[in-house]
Structures are given as C-alpha cells and as structure tokens.
Design an enzyme around this catalytic site. Structure first.
Site: not given
Ligand code: DQA
Length: 143
Positions: A9-10, A17, A22, A73, A76, A97, A99, A106
């Site tokens: 998501p997002n 964002r 990011y 990835n 959240a 995984e 990120h 963080r």
């Molecule tokens: C994320 C890190 C997560 O904590 C966050 O909720 C994201 C992006 C990253 O790519 O840094 O949406 O996965």
C-alpha cells in the site's frame, strides 16, 4: 528465472508521498528501474502493486509453481500482516524483503517485520537499488 515483484500500500504514491523519506521518483519510475535492472540481470519479472492485503496474499499463493522467487515490499503491511507471512510460508518460494527506507531507524513500530520472518534476506534503506540487490540475491540463491 522468473521473479514476482510485489509492492504494498501507498507505494503507488511514490514521488508524492513523503519525498524526504521515499524520494522524488514516481512508482512508474520504480517499475522502469526494476524492468531495466531485471533485463540486465537476465531474469523475467512481473511487477504488481496493491493497497489491499488480500490481493497480496492471493498473488503470493498464485505464484506457487509459476515463479522461482518473490521480491516483496509489503509497505505498511510489513508491520501488521500475519496473513502475508503465512502466505509466504505456505508457498515456500525463496523470498526477499525490500524497503526503500531504513525501517530500523524510524518509528519503533516499524522495527517489527512479520513478512521478514519468511524471507531469506532484507534490503532496507537503499532506495530503488534495494530491488536490484534483492533480484541479484535471489538469482544466486536459486541457481
Ligand atoms: C516501506 C516502509 C514501511 O514502514 C512503510 O509503511 C512503507 C514503505 C519502505 O519501502 O520504506 O509504506 O516499506
């Protein structure tokens, strides 16, 4: 070598964002980056993004028997989803995984990764390059 690249998501909001965390590049830029790097590495990729946990679970299940590995990835859902962890465990495909940000430096709630428990490796805090690292890792792990 066929890899499934899943984004949670997002991540479709990249560029808009929190660019200070990011970066300014868009989700389209990320897809282009992954495709270019995959081509250079000689692997086939399918890239998917969803804001819905169930979509990610379905796609992990459907990867069984079709893909050689998964780069994920979970965004959240990393920090909340036992369902994604269970799906990864169910298919037993090698998974890595990724990120974009360094989740360990963080907020404390980002320090727990459920999905990571079913992944062979985590690349975090390397921005887009983390996806290349993950693909490289899977290529050498699977061969
Ligand atoms: C994320 C890190 C997560 O904590 C966050 O909720 C994201 C992006 C990253 O790519 O840094 O949406 O996965």
């Amino acid at each position: 070598m066929k890899l499934l690249i899943l984004n949670g998501p997002n991540l479709n909001m990249l560029g808009i964002r929190e660019p200070e965390i990011y970066g300014k590049q868009s989700y389209r830029d990320l897809e282009d980056y992954i495709r270019t790097e995959a081509k250079g590495l000689g692997c086939e990729v399918e890239i998917r993004q969803s804001n819905h946990e169930g979509d990610l679970v379905d796609w992990i299940q459907q990867a069984y028997g079709k893909f050689d590995g998964i780069v994920i990835n979970p965004a959240a859902y990393t920090h909340t989803s036992v369902a994604i962890l269970d799906a990864l465990k169910a298919v037993r495909l090698p998974a890595v995984e990724v990120h974009l940000s360094d989740i360990d430096t963080r907020e404390p709630f980002r320090r727990i990764s459920y999905a990571g428990l079913a992944c062979r490796k985590t690349f975090q805090g390397h921005g887009f390059a983390g996806y290349r690292m993950a693909m490289e890792f899977l290529i050498s792990a699977v061969r």
